[in-house]
Design an enzyme around this catalytic site. Structure first.
Site, PDB file in Angstrom:
ATOM      1  N   TRP A 171       0.830  -1.205   0.000  1.00  0.00           N
ATOM      2  CA  TRP A 171       0.000   0.000   0.000  1.00  0.00           C
ATOM      3  C   TRP A 171       0.861   1.250   0.000  1.00  0.00           C
ATOM      4  O   TRP A 171       0.531   2.235  -0.679  1.00  0.00           O
ATOM      5  CB  TRP A 171      -0.968  -0.035   1.175  1.00  0.00           C
ATOM      6  CG  TRP A 171      -1.776  -1.289   1.186  1.00  0.00           C
ATOM      7  CD1 TRP A 171      -1.792  -2.266   2.138  1.00  0.00           C
ATOM      8  CD2 TRP A 171      -2.678  -1.738   0.152  1.00  0.00           C
ATOM      9  NE1 TRP A 171      -2.634  -3.282   1.772  1.00  0.00           N
ATOM     10  CE2 TRP A 171      -3.191  -2.993   0.562  1.00  0.00           C
ATOM     11  CE3 TRP A 171      -3.088  -1.196  -1.057  1.00  0.00           C
ATOM     12  CZ2 TRP A 171      -4.105  -3.714  -0.203  1.00  0.00           C
ATOM     13  CZ3 TRP A 171      -3.993  -1.917  -1.842  1.00  0.00           C
ATOM     14  CH2 TRP A 171      -4.491  -3.161  -1.404  1.00  0.00           C
ATOM     15  N   ASP A 187      -1.575   6.680   6.365  1.00  0.00           N
ATOM     16  CA  ASP A 187      -2.603   5.710   6.008  1.00  0.00           C
ATOM     17  C   ASP A 187      -2.808   4.814   7.217  1.00  0.00           C
ATOM     18  O   ASP A 187      -1.940   4.013   7.559  1.00  0.00           O
ATOM     19  CB  ASP A 187      -2.142   4.909   4.788  1.00  0.00           C
ATOM     20  CG  ASP A 187      -3.132   3.814   4.381  1.00  0.00           C
ATOM     21  OD1 ASP A 187      -4.162   3.642   5.062  1.00  0.00           O
ATOM     22  OD2 ASP A 187      -2.863   3.136   3.367  1.00  0.00           O
ATOM     23  N   LYS A 214     -12.033  -2.049   7.658  1.00  0.00           N
ATOM     24  CA  LYS A 214     -11.246  -2.868   8.577  1.00  0.00           C
ATOM     25  C   LYS A 214     -11.789  -2.745  10.003  1.00  0.00           C
ATOM     26  O   LYS A 214     -12.182  -3.712  10.619  1.00  0.00           O
ATOM     27  CB  LYS A 214      -9.775  -2.441   8.567  1.00  0.00           C
ATOM     28  CG  LYS A 214      -9.168  -2.230   7.207  1.00  0.00           C
ATOM     29  CD  LYS A 214      -8.901  -3.508   6.459  1.00  0.00           C
ATOM     30  CE  LYS A 214      -8.139  -3.216   5.171  1.00  0.00           C
ATOM     31  NZ  LYS A 214      -7.901  -4.420   4.367  1.00  0.00           N
TER      32      LYS A 214
END
Length: 356
Positions: free
Chosen positions: A101, A168, A192
């Site tokens: 990511w 992030d 999540k």
């Protein structure tokens, strides 16, 4: 049979949240309409998004000068949107590369300005978090991914950079206390620890905005999204409502402090079994092990199918590891009860007895 959901995302939601969301899907608070049918400009939804915004601020102790947004596009859009709003084409941003990511964030940021990768753990397949990270004084910000879902690593503490941080936090938001004042922007896909896919939480420092020379597309301009209260266009009404339900649930569970204690207990129990059991080995450096995504392998990979079959028989789903690492990944997000971790530990112990 009860299912024990270890999927990395979309991930587990609290049972109370699902039950309340199911009611609203049929009819919201006796108004004769499903929540999915009401206007995003209606007083009912205005109350929902206002409360959700306030709870984020309360739970994370967001200081003055920051705004909370509920946007769309996931973290993947934020890879670009953060740099678009903060990084001029002639300026430099520093990025720490700790996995897939962050690598994607680096790729998108390069469209906006100069990017310097100041640290990377790619040399060991991202199984550790770089230490002693040196950031150039001229960097506009430093970008980090606080938890790495694929590789099972996590910043156990956030370095004290001289530069503002863009982070992030998609896979560990609300799992532990954070000092929001360290950051220019925090972003997190909801799927999540916060809600279903389709909604992205962004916490942005107003003072960081308005400093780039480029003209920004309206949809990708944080200032415009702030002025419109996250509703420049039709927002993801139902996902935001599920986020609100999750935020209420988190507060009822003792807030972030309570969540942190439960997450540490779950992770500690499973890591202890991985380290004790001679059939298994963890993949991440011990000092950098994630409390959200616990990755491990069998010492004999030929036994993997048999172990997965035992997991399935016990109601365990989503345990197979990402192809980049292999083996197994147990995602123990906020809504997972420790009893599900205990079931996995028991399967591992029974598998040891059968194969030793």
């Amino acid at each position: 049979m009860k299912k024990h959901n270890f999927f990395a995302g979309p991930a587990i939601l609290a049972e109370e949240v699902k039950q309340e969301a199911a009611k609203a899907a049929l009819e919201y608070q006796g108004i004769g309409l499903s929540l999915m049918e009401i206007s995003h400009r209606s007083p009912e939804f205005t109350a929902i998004i206002d409360e959700a915004r306030d709870l984020v601020k309360e739970l994370l102790e967001v200081p003055e000068g920051y705004q909370v947004l509920f946007l769309q596009g996931g973290a993947s859009l934020q890879f670009y949107m953060t740099a678009l709003n903060l990084l001029d084409s002639s300026k430099t941003a520093a990025y720490v590369d700790t996995g897939s990511w962050s690598s994607k964030a680096i790729k998108e940021a390069k469209r906006c300005g100069n990017v310097e990768v100041v640290a990377s753990s790619k040399d060991k397949n991202y199984n550790y978090i770089p230490k002693d990270i040196a950031v150039p004084a001229n960097a506009q910000y430093v970008h980090i991914t606080t938890n790495n879902t694929i590789f099972g690593t996590q910043f156990q503490s956030i370095p004290d950079f001289d530069q503002p941080i863009v982070a992030d936090m998609s896979s560990d938001i609300f799992s532990r206390p954070i000092d929001v004042s360290k950051y220019d922007i925090i972003y997190a896909g909801a799927q999540k620890n916060l809600g279903p896919a389709g909604c992205t939480l962004v916490i942005v420092k107003e003072g960081a905005l308005g400093k780039v020379s480029r003209e920004l597309p309206s949809m990708l301009d944080y200032s415009i999204q702030i002025k419109s209260g996250s509703l420049f266009n039709t927002g993801p009404v139902f996902p935001i409502y599920v986020c609100l339900l999750t935020l209420r649930w988190l507060k009822q569970q003792g807030g972030i402090a309570g969540t942190q204690v439960r997450n540490e207990l779950k992770a500690m129990a499973l890591y202890e079994e991985i380290d004790r059991n001679p059939l298994f080995v963890g993949t991440a450096a011990k000092e950098d092990r994630s409390r959200m995504n616990i990755c491990f392998l069998l010492n004999d990979p030929s036994m993997s199918d048999a172990f997965l079959a035992d997991c399935a028989a016990a109601g365990i789903v989503g345990i197979k590891g990402h192809r980049s690492v292999g083996g197994f990944r147990a995602s123990t997000y906020n809504a997972m009860d420790k009893s599900s971790v205990d079931v996995l530990i028991q399967v591992m112990q029974d598998f040891e007895k059968k194969n030793m």
